[in-house]
Design an enzyme around this catalytic site. Structure first.
Site, PDB file in Angstrom:
ATOM      1  N   GLU A 238      -5.395  -4.074  -1.411  1.00  0.00           N
ATOM      2  CA  GLU A 238      -6.724  -3.666  -1.223  1.00  0.00           C
ATOM      3  C   GLU A 238      -7.036  -2.168  -0.767  1.00  0.00           C
ATOM      4  OE1 GLU A 238      -5.994  -6.595   2.014  1.00  0.00           O
ATOM      5  OE2 GLU A 238      -5.164  -6.070   0.140  1.00  0.00           O
TER       6      GLU A 238
ATOM      7  N   SER B 236       5.316  -6.562   4.365  1.00  0.00           N
ATOM      8  CA  SER B 236       5.925  -6.922   5.909  1.00  0.00           C
ATOM      9  C   SER B 236       6.799  -8.212   5.827  1.00  0.00           C
ATOM     10  CB  SER B 236       5.023  -7.235   6.675  1.00  0.00           C
ATOM     11  OG  SER B 236       4.109  -8.393   6.611  1.00  0.00           O
TER      12      SER B 236
ATOM     13  N   CYS C 237      10.177   1.399   3.787  1.00  0.00           N
ATOM     14  CA  CYS C 237      11.076   0.760   4.337  1.00  0.00           C
ATOM     15  C   CYS C 237      12.302   1.092   4.404  1.00  0.00           C
ATOM     16  CB  CYS C 237      10.943  -0.649   3.492  1.00  0.00           C
ATOM     17  SG  CYS C 237      11.794  -0.408   1.723  1.00  0.00           S
TER      18      CYS C 237
ATOM     19  N   LYS D  51      -1.182  -7.876  -8.250  1.00  0.00           N
ATOM     20  CA  LYS D  51      -2.169  -7.714  -6.908  1.00  0.00           C
ATOM     21  C   LYS D  51      -1.857  -6.628  -6.173  1.00  0.00           C
ATOM     22  CE  LYS D  51      -2.998  -8.591  -2.939  1.00  0.00           C
ATOM     23  NZ  LYS D  51      -3.615  -7.534  -2.369  1.00  0.00           N
TER      24      LYS D  51
ATOM     25  N   GLU E 268      10.007  -3.014  13.682  1.00  0.00           N
ATOM     26  CA  GLU E 268       9.579  -2.114  12.761  1.00  0.00           C
ATOM     27  C   GLU E 268       8.274  -1.741  13.378  1.00  0.00           C
ATOM     28  OE1 GLU E 268       9.255  -2.126   7.960  1.00  0.00           O
ATOM     29  OE2 GLU E 268       8.233  -3.681   8.668  1.00  0.00           O
TER      30      GLU E 268
ATOM     31  N   PHE F 118       0.845  -1.298  -0.047  1.00  0.00           N
ATOM     32  CA  PHE F 118      -0.136  -0.031  -0.031  1.00  0.00           C
ATOM     33  C   PHE F 118       0.871   1.139  -0.014  1.00  0.00           C
ATOM     34  CE2 PHE F 118       0.798  -0.322   4.581  1.00  0.00           C
ATOM     35  CZ  PHE F 118       0.940   0.889   5.014  1.00  0.00           C
TER      36      PHE F 118
END
Length: 518
Positions: A186, A236, A291, A183, A388, A159
């Protein structure tokens, strides 16, 4: 500025799957709302697809693969040039979509699209980089290699960068001759919807580039499908590891990038003003949801540390929430905001001093917000120092020696990025060669390699579960198969050769050659 269009009809706002060059409804009539993190308003509704939808996309791609892979790499690159032109033309529109559905400020959003366009440029140059090697390795023996596409490949993207991260892999995979199924998250499907439209306009044939929206079932189906040859993933570390194991269980090629815990080390001789400004941009930019964001600042030298810490706090305190240039954007959703809040609360309860508290932003009336937060820790094993957090939170440690700083950074299992702040070239070299990270910064808190240099943390760490970097030549290697051909031709009939050509020197002995020998 972020509000959904009032006249938007929920039916018109639905985002379907892009399969075979057309927008296609999922097999099961299942949709979820897409909301703006800036104010919580509904922007659209996105399809939550099933394994059946993935299979439909794969079958469509398999039909398209033959013609697409038979084009020359120059022909495929020519289409990518047109796509590059369209992305550049529509950069403002794409950036505005990112602001709406992701929450970045407008400058960050536009910069992320521009960075993605750089990767498209690299893909356009692949005709000059993809040719193989040829060499006469022994008398009369020639070796050559060449690259072939894998077939149908899957790209699962996160995202936090709805345009940039997809452009890390998709253009390179396409120019290499693969068909791509992507993909998107969402949470941010609108950006890739626009990109799919530009792909179609650029001349990408139906079935060559497709989008299947959804959640976990789509990810699992892409990992499991026998006719998807490879999967790339960015997200992640927990999910990267799951995707890696699932693909490896069926013998599938996989490149999965996970999260990060990036350390900045500031030496006493660092230039306070420039270092502090860069540190703030690193940990608070993009609301810390990247990141490459700084997570831990290690100040070496107790006497000099306070000056730098004070300046970092001062600059961070001046930041405000919003989507304009210089503002800090929203957190992607309430659940993520609450997770950040939990880390700060627990760190404070464990003894960390909150030098700048951004928790008050969470009380803003609309959206999901969390302000820049700076915490001074006594212990390097606090959860906020180790894990994180993925938000605008900076943990600060003060140590006495270089060795202590390197020990803390080296204990970090992520291996993504690390930076050193100093005015000494010798000191920078010392740390650069001892950091346990794949991407190193010298007086740069976001050390993202720019093309032609490739992106990726240390292979085998929690930031990189694959065997390659994810952009540049790493991606070209991942999305192709190298074939090696060793050939020898029978000697020609020399009866018709001129006398001077018919004579042949005896070849030198080659003890390493197995050709024709037992």
């Amino acid at each position: 500025i972020i509000a959904a269009t009032e006249s938007m009809n929920p039916t018109q706002a639905k985002i379907e799957n892009f399969i075979g060059g057309e927008w296609t409804k999922p097999k099961i009539d299942n949709y979820i709302d897409v909301t703006s993190p800036n104010n919580g308003e509904m922007l659209s509704r996105v399809a939550i697809s099933s394994a059946e939808d993935v299979d439909f996309a794969v079958q469509t791609a398999m039909i398209a693969f033959s013609d697409w892979s038979n084009l020359t790499v120059k022909s495929r690159a020519a289409i990518m040039f047109r796509f590059h032109e369209l992305m550049t033309k529509h950069i403002d529109e794409i950036a505005e979509l990112i602001v709406k559905e992701n929450g970045k400020n407008i400058v960050e959003a536009k910069a992320s699209v521009a960075k993605g366009i750089e990767t498209i440029e690299w893909a356009c140059a692949m005709p000059q980089m993809i040719p193989g090697n040829v060499l006469q390795v022994s008398k009369g023996i020639e070796c050559r290699d060449f690259r072939e596409p894998l077939g149908v490949v899957g790209c699962i993207v996160p995202f936090n960068f709805p345009a940039m991260v997809p452009m890390w892999t998709i253009p390179i995979a396409l120019v290499a001759g693969n068909c791509v199924i992507v993909k998107p998250s969402e949470k941010v499907p609108m950006t890739l919807k626009k990109i799919a439209e530009l792909m179609k306009e650029s001349g990408i044939p139906p079935g060559v580039f497709q989008v299947v929206n959804g959640a976990v079932e789509v990810v699992n189906a892409m990992c499991d499908h026998p006719n998807i040859s490879a999967v790339s993933f960015v997200g992640s570390s927990r999910v990267a590891q799951l995707v890696t194991k699932r693909c490896q269980a069926v013998g599938k090629r996989v490149l999965a990038l996970g999260g990060a815990k990036n350390h900045l080390v500031a030496l006493p001789d660092c230039e306070i003003l420039s270092a502090s400004k860069d540190i703030v941009a690193s940990f608070a930019g993009c609301a810390g949801q990247r990141c490459m964001a700084a997570s831990v600042l290690i100040c070496v030298g107790r006497d000099s540390a306070q000056l730098l810490i004070n300046e970092v706090v001062k600059l961070s305190k001046e930041l405000s929430p919003g989507v304009k240039a210089g503002q800090v954007g929203a957190i992607i959703d309430i659940q993520s905001r609450d997770r950040i809040m939990k880390y700060v609360n627990e760190a404070e309860a464990a003894g960390a001093r909150v030098l700048l508290d951004g928790r008050g932003w969470a009380e803003l009336e609309k959206g999901s917000w969390f302000g820049p937060t700076v915490m001074l820790h006594e212990r390097s094993d606090d959860d906020a120092v180790k894990d994180e957090i993925f938000g605008p939170v900076l943990s600060v440690l003060v140590v006495d020696t270089w060795e202590e700083a390197l020990e803390i950074e080296g204990a970090n299992p992520y291996g993504n990025a690390a930076s050193i702040y100093t005015t000494s070239g010798a000191s920078a070299e010392f740390f650069s060669h001892r950091f346990k990270a794949g991407m190193i910064g010298v007086n740069i808190g976001i050390p993202v390699p720019r093309e032609p240099f490739s992106f990726g943390g240390l292979i085998g760490s929690r930031s990189n579960y694959g065997g390659n970097d994810i952009t540049g030549d790493g991606a070209m290697e991942f999305f192709t198969t190298r074939r090696k051909i060793t050939s020898r031709w029978p000697k020609a009939d020399k009866s018709d050769f001129p006398r001077e050509m018919a004579s042949e020197q005896k070849p030198a002995a080659d003890g390493a050659s197995f050709v024709g020998q037992i």
